[in-house]
Scaffold this motif. Structure first.
Motif, mmCIF file in Angstrom:
data_model
loop_
_atom_site.group_PDB
_atom_site.id
_atom_site.type_symbol
_atom_site.label_atom_id
_atom_site.label_comp_id
_atom_site.label_asym_id
_atom_site.label_seq_id
_atom_site.Cartn_x
_atom_site.Cartn_y
_atom_site.Cartn_z
ATOM 1 N N MET A 153 0.865 -1.183 0.000
ATOM 2 C CA MET A 153 0.000 0.000 0.000
ATOM 3 C C MET A 153 0.900 1.231 0.000
ATOM 4 S SD MET A 153 -2.716 -1.330 2.907
ATOM 5 C CE MET A 153 -1.402 -1.818 4.045
ATOM 6 N N TYR A 154 0.457 2.267 -0.712
ATOM 7 C CA TYR A 154 1.281 3.464 -0.864
ATOM 8 C C TYR A 154 0.462 4.714 -0.550
ATOM 9 C CZ TYR A 154 4.242 0.264 -3.551
ATOM 10 O OH TYR A 154 5.023 -0.803 -3.945
ATOM 11 N N GLU A 155 0.982 5.526 0.359
ATOM 12 C CA GLU A 155 0.422 6.846 0.659
ATOM 13 C C GLU A 155 1.418 7.888 0.170
ATOM 14 O OE1 GLU A 155 -0.023 10.647 2.618
ATOM 15 O OE2 GLU A 155 1.722 9.333 2.608
ATOM 16 N N TRP A 156 0.902 8.994 -0.377
ATOM 17 C CA TRP A 156 1.824 10.045 -0.798
ATOM 18 C C TRP A 156 1.176 11.426 -0.646
ATOM 19 C CZ3 TRP A 156 -1.245 7.323 -4.000
ATOM 20 C CH2 TRP A 156 -1.959 8.014 -4.971
ATOM 21 N N GLY A 157 2.048 12.427 -0.568
ATOM 22 C CA GLY A 157 1.578 13.801 -0.531
ATOM 23 C C GLY A 157 1.617 14.473 0.824
ATOM 24 N N VAL A 158 2.016 13.738 1.882
ATOM 25 C CA VAL A 158 2.055 14.313 3.232
ATOM 26 C C VAL A 158 3.393 13.985 3.874
ATOM 27 C CG1 VAL A 158 1.034 14.305 5.534
ATOM 28 C CG2 VAL A 158 -0.437 14.182 3.527
ATOM 29 N N GLY A 159 4.131 15.018 4.294
ATOM 30 C CA GLY A 159 5.408 14.808 4.954
ATOM 31 C C GLY A 159 5.255 14.328 6.382
ATOM 32 N N VAL A 160 6.367 14.060 7.040
ATOM 33 C CA VAL A 160 6.312 13.445 8.366
ATOM 34 C C VAL A 160 7.048 14.247 9.430
ATOM 35 C CG1 VAL A 160 6.128 11.142 7.356
ATOM 36 C CG2 VAL A 160 8.395 12.033 7.959
ATOM 37 N N THR A 161 7.690 15.326 9.061
ATOM 38 C CA THR A 161 8.538 16.025 10.021
ATOM 39 C C THR A 161 7.783 17.128 10.769
ATOM 40 O OG1 THR A 161 9.307 17.550 8.299
ATOM 41 C CG2 THR A 161 10.632 15.579 8.715
ATOM 42 N N ALA A 162 8.311 17.492 11.920
ATOM 43 C CA ALA A 162 7.832 18.623 12.716
ATOM 44 C C ALA A 162 9.046 19.150 13.486
ATOM 45 C CB ALA A 162 6.709 18.217 13.655
ATOM 46 N N ARG A 163 8.836 20.166 14.287
ATOM 47 C CA ARG A 163 9.948 20.809 14.996
ATOM 48 C C ARG A 163 9.937 20.443 16.474
ATOM 49 N NH1 ARG A 163 9.787 27.089 13.364
ATOM 50 N NH2 ARG A 163 11.798 27.046 14.461
ATOM 51 N N GLU A 164 11.107 20.174 16.997
ATOM 52 C CA GLU A 164 11.270 19.955 18.425
ATOM 53 C C GLU A 164 11.492 21.298 19.123
ATOM 54 O OE1 GLU A 164 10.850 17.165 19.867
ATOM 55 O OE2 GLU A 164 11.457 15.511 18.549
ATOM 56 N N GLY A 165 11.326 21.290 20.444
ATOM 57 C CA GLY A 165 11.645 22.477 21.225
ATOM 58 C C GLY A 165 10.650 23.602 21.053
ATOM 59 N N SER A 166 11.164 24.835 21.066
ATOM 60 C CA SER A 166 10.302 26.005 20.977
ATOM 61 C C SER A 166 10.989 27.098 20.176
ATOM 62 C CB SER A 166 9.948 26.521 22.376
ATOM 63 O OG SER A 166 11.123 26.840 23.098
ATOM 64 N N ASP A 189 -1.298 14.049 11.673
ATOM 65 C CA ASP A 189 -2.465 14.774 11.185
ATOM 66 C C ASP A 189 -3.332 13.909 10.268
ATOM 67 O OD1 ASP A 189 -4.241 16.821 10.537
ATOM 68 O OD2 ASP A 189 -2.911 17.718 9.052
ATOM 69 N N ILE A 190 -2.702 13.155 9.384
ATOM 70 C CA ILE A 190 -3.425 12.474 8.310
ATOM 71 C C ILE A 190 -3.556 10.967 8.511
ATOM 72 C CG2 ILE A 190 -3.460 12.093 5.795
ATOM 73 C CD1 ILE A 190 -4.116 14.920 6.613
ATOM 74 N N CYS A 191 -2.820 10.384 9.459
ATOM 75 C CA CYS A 191 -2.833 8.920 9.591
ATOM 76 C C CYS A 191 -4.229 8.352 9.814
ATOM 77 C CB CYS A 191 -1.892 8.479 10.707
ATOM 78 S SG CYS A 191 -2.386 8.978 12.391
ATOM 79 N N CYS A 192 -5.057 9.072 10.557
ATOM 80 C CA CYS A 192 -6.384 8.539 10.876
ATOM 81 C C CYS A 192 -7.327 8.591 9.686
ATOM 82 C CB CYS A 192 -6.982 9.287 12.068
ATOM 83 S SG CYS A 192 -6.110 8.956 13.612
ATOM 84 N N THR A 204 1.858 -7.476 5.080
ATOM 85 C CA THR A 204 1.658 -6.381 4.132
ATOM 86 C C THR A 204 2.388 -5.147 4.636
ATOM 87 O OG1 THR A 204 -0.016 -5.108 2.916
ATOM 88 C CG2 THR A 204 -0.472 -5.570 5.223
ATOM 89 N N ARG A 205 2.718 -4.246 3.700
ATOM 90 C CA ARG A 205 3.461 -3.035 4.047
ATOM 91 C C ARG A 205 2.718 -1.797 3.563
ATOM 92 N NH1 ARG A 205 9.329 -3.861 1.509
ATOM 93 N NH2 ARG A 205 8.004 -4.516 -0.238
ATOM 94 N N LEU A 206 2.735 -0.772 4.393
ATOM 95 C CA LEU A 206 2.233 0.539 3.999
ATOM 96 C C LEU A 206 3.425 1.470 3.864
ATOM 97 C CD1 LEU A 206 0.140 2.775 3.531
ATOM 98 C CD2 LEU A 206 -0.057 3.001 6.008
ATOM 99 N N HIS A 207 3.620 1.978 2.658
ATOM 100 C CA HIS A 207 4.718 2.881 2.365
ATOM 101 C C HIS A 207 4.201 4.317 2.468
ATOM 102 C CE1 HIS A 207 7.018 -0.497 0.467
ATOM 103 N NE2 HIS A 207 5.785 -0.917 0.211
ATOM 104 N N TRP A 208 4.620 5.018 3.512
ATOM 105 C CA TRP A 208 4.241 6.435 3.654
ATOM 106 C C TRP A 208 5.291 7.232 2.887
ATOM 107 C CZ3 TRP A 208 -0.046 7.992 6.694
ATOM 108 C CH2 TRP A 208 -0.273 9.369 6.725
ATOM 109 N N GLY A 243 -3.454 16.061 -5.262
ATOM 110 C CA GLY A 243 -2.035 15.768 -5.248
ATOM 111 C C GLY A 243 -1.616 14.702 -4.266
ATOM 112 N N PHE A 244 -2.580 13.992 -3.666
ATOM 113 C CA PHE A 244 -2.214 12.983 -2.676
ATOM 114 C C PHE A 244 -3.299 11.918 -2.607
ATOM 115 C CE2 PHE A 244 -3.879 16.779 -0.377
ATOM 116 C CZ PHE A 244 -5.135 16.299 -0.080
ATOM 117 N N GLY A 245 -2.987 10.842 -1.899
ATOM 118 C CA GLY A 245 -3.964 9.766 -1.745
ATOM 119 C C GLY A 245 -3.298 8.504 -1.248
#
Length: 455
Positions: A192-205, A253-256, A303-307, A332-334
């Protein structure tokens, strides 16, 4: 969208009894019926978290027949926006800065919509459920894995209706996809393949400090998370999503939405391994940012889900969709589920699904595919996600994305976030909520709260 050759008539011979039995064995049942709210009364609703998402869902609940009685937010300006968006119902809604004051008036409302940033979801849901209130909470259900597990257990023991806000759960498109996949139309699904959404965020403040706007209780907004100085246009109103302390980035944000269909249709358990293809916070070229490896179960193989994150699925997977949409996929995603007999593509919101069986040139609407029309309908159809919640609170039916299901879905996505934050692949034990090879993730699994604003 692989080139495997097989008969498209074979799966049409699946009997109604077999399909019904398969559906009964999978986590697609409806739960969460009301125990106390009268069937013919108005559902009195309190909105906690009056930002854009909360207000949007509020409008849906009011349209489904709920009556707005309270607006709660540490930012008075957001309450004013909520009142305006509620129209005539907003005029008499009582304002609250502190949700604990709302709890003091528990007799004035029946249900709560939690539309706050993610770090407040679990404390609020727990407080209101223990007060006997029905709760609709935006996705992801919680900010941490352990919080999701706690709410799942609490929901099983409570006599209240719960619903997580992955609205596509109510779509006829998603429910038909579940039926078609469980009937065997796609054959064995391994990728399974998901695309169009990144995975990073910022630590700290953020660095620096700005004056706190009048009417905004910044200390309360930060709530259970680590305190930091207020910085304009950095956290509030929406940019909190990009900070791990508040929102955990795009994957959370989008996993659910994205993992919703696979979890239901394939009866997935927790992934046993989470592979992180990131180096120094950047995605490795030509690799998925995160891979979820789900173990075999019964007759279903692993099975594998490729984010895919910032990348795209393999060309043979994505090209038929580009052809169908003249080179540009809507949004642009799905996500694409690839089986040995065909594939299904759906948007992140679980709407507009297309199916393409082996030998077909173009994907077709899953609701109107000639070759799958004889697969029986085993799941109920509803008007929308908000209507389903209101009806369940009034004793009419049950919810489809209750906290037990929504919590498991959130646990899986948030486990991926753990790998991203740790910067390494995880040997994941979902039942025990631990990564044997990454003990440093424990502090993210079981978060320490700042207790000043908790009940």
């Amino acid at each position: 969208m692989t080139a495997h050759r097989s008969s498209r008539r074979g799966f049409l011979k699946v009997s109604t009894a077999a399909v019904a039995a398969a559906a009964a064995a999978r986590p697609t049942i409806l739960r969460g019926a009301a125990d106390s709210t009268a069937a013919n009364s108005k559902l009195r609703l309190a909105l906690v978290g009056c930002g854009g998402q909360g207000r949007g869902v509020m409008r849906g609940l009011l349209g489904a027949g709920a009556q707005l009685v309270a607006l709660c937010d540490p930012d008075a300006a957001q309450i004013d926006r909520g009142r305006k968006d509620a129209g005539d119902q907003g005029k008499d809604a009582k304002p609250y800065e502190d949700y604990r004051k709302l709890l003091d008036d528990a007799g004035t409302f029946d249900a709560v919509l939690v539309g706050t940033p993610d770090h407040w979801h679990a404390p609020l849901c727990k407080a209101f459920m223990k007060a006997g209130k029905h709760v609709y909470c935006e996705k992801p259900l919680t900010h941490s894995v352990a919080e999701s597990r706690e709410l799942r257990e609490l929901s099983r023991a409570s006599k209240v209706v719960t619903q997580m806000g992955n609205q596509g759960s109510a779509s006829a498109s998603l429910r038909r996809c579940v039926e078609v996949i469980q009937a065997g139309a796609l054959g064995t699904i391994r990728e399974m393949y998901e695309w169009g959404v990144g995975v990073t965020a910022r630590e700290g403040s953020a660095e620096g400090e700005d004056p706190i706007p009048q009417g905004f209780n910044w200390d309360l907004w930060v709530g259970p998370s680590a305190m930091r100085p207020f910085k304009k246009d950095v956290y509030h109103p929406f940019r909190w999503r990009g900070w791990f302390d508040f929102g955990n980035g795009g994957l959370a944000d989008i996993c659910c939405h994205t993992i919703n269909l696979p979890l239901r249709a394939l009866d997935l358990d927790y992934p046993s391994k989470i592979v992180i293809n990131m180096e120094d916070g950047k995605q490795v070229k030509d690799k998925a940012a995160v891979e979820f490896h789900f173990p075999a179960k019964g007759s279903r193989p692993a099975t594998r889900l490729h984010w895919q994150g910032n990348g795209l699925p393999p060309a043979e997977v994505i090209q038929p969709l580009k052809d169908a949409y003249k080179g540009k996929i809507p949004g642009g995603f799905g996500i694409v589920l690839v089986g040995e007999k065909g594939c299904i593509y759906t948007s992140h919101w679980n709407t507009g699904a297309l199916i393409r069986l082996t030998g077909e040139d173009k994907p077709k609407d899953v609701l109107h595919h000639e070759a799958t029309k004889d697969i029986p309908q085993t799941l109920p159809r509803v008007g929308n996600h908000q209507q389903e919640f209101v009806d369940a609170c009034l004793g009419k039916g049950k919810t489809f994305s209750d906290f037990d299901f929504g919590g498991k879905l959130s646990e899986i996505g948030l486990a991926g976030v753990l790998g991203v934050r740790a910067g390494k692949s995880l040997d994941w034990d979902g039942e025990k909520m631990q990564a044997a090879n990454a003990p440093e993730t424990t502090k993210f699994i079981h978060q320490e709260y700042r207790k000043k604003w908790l009940t």
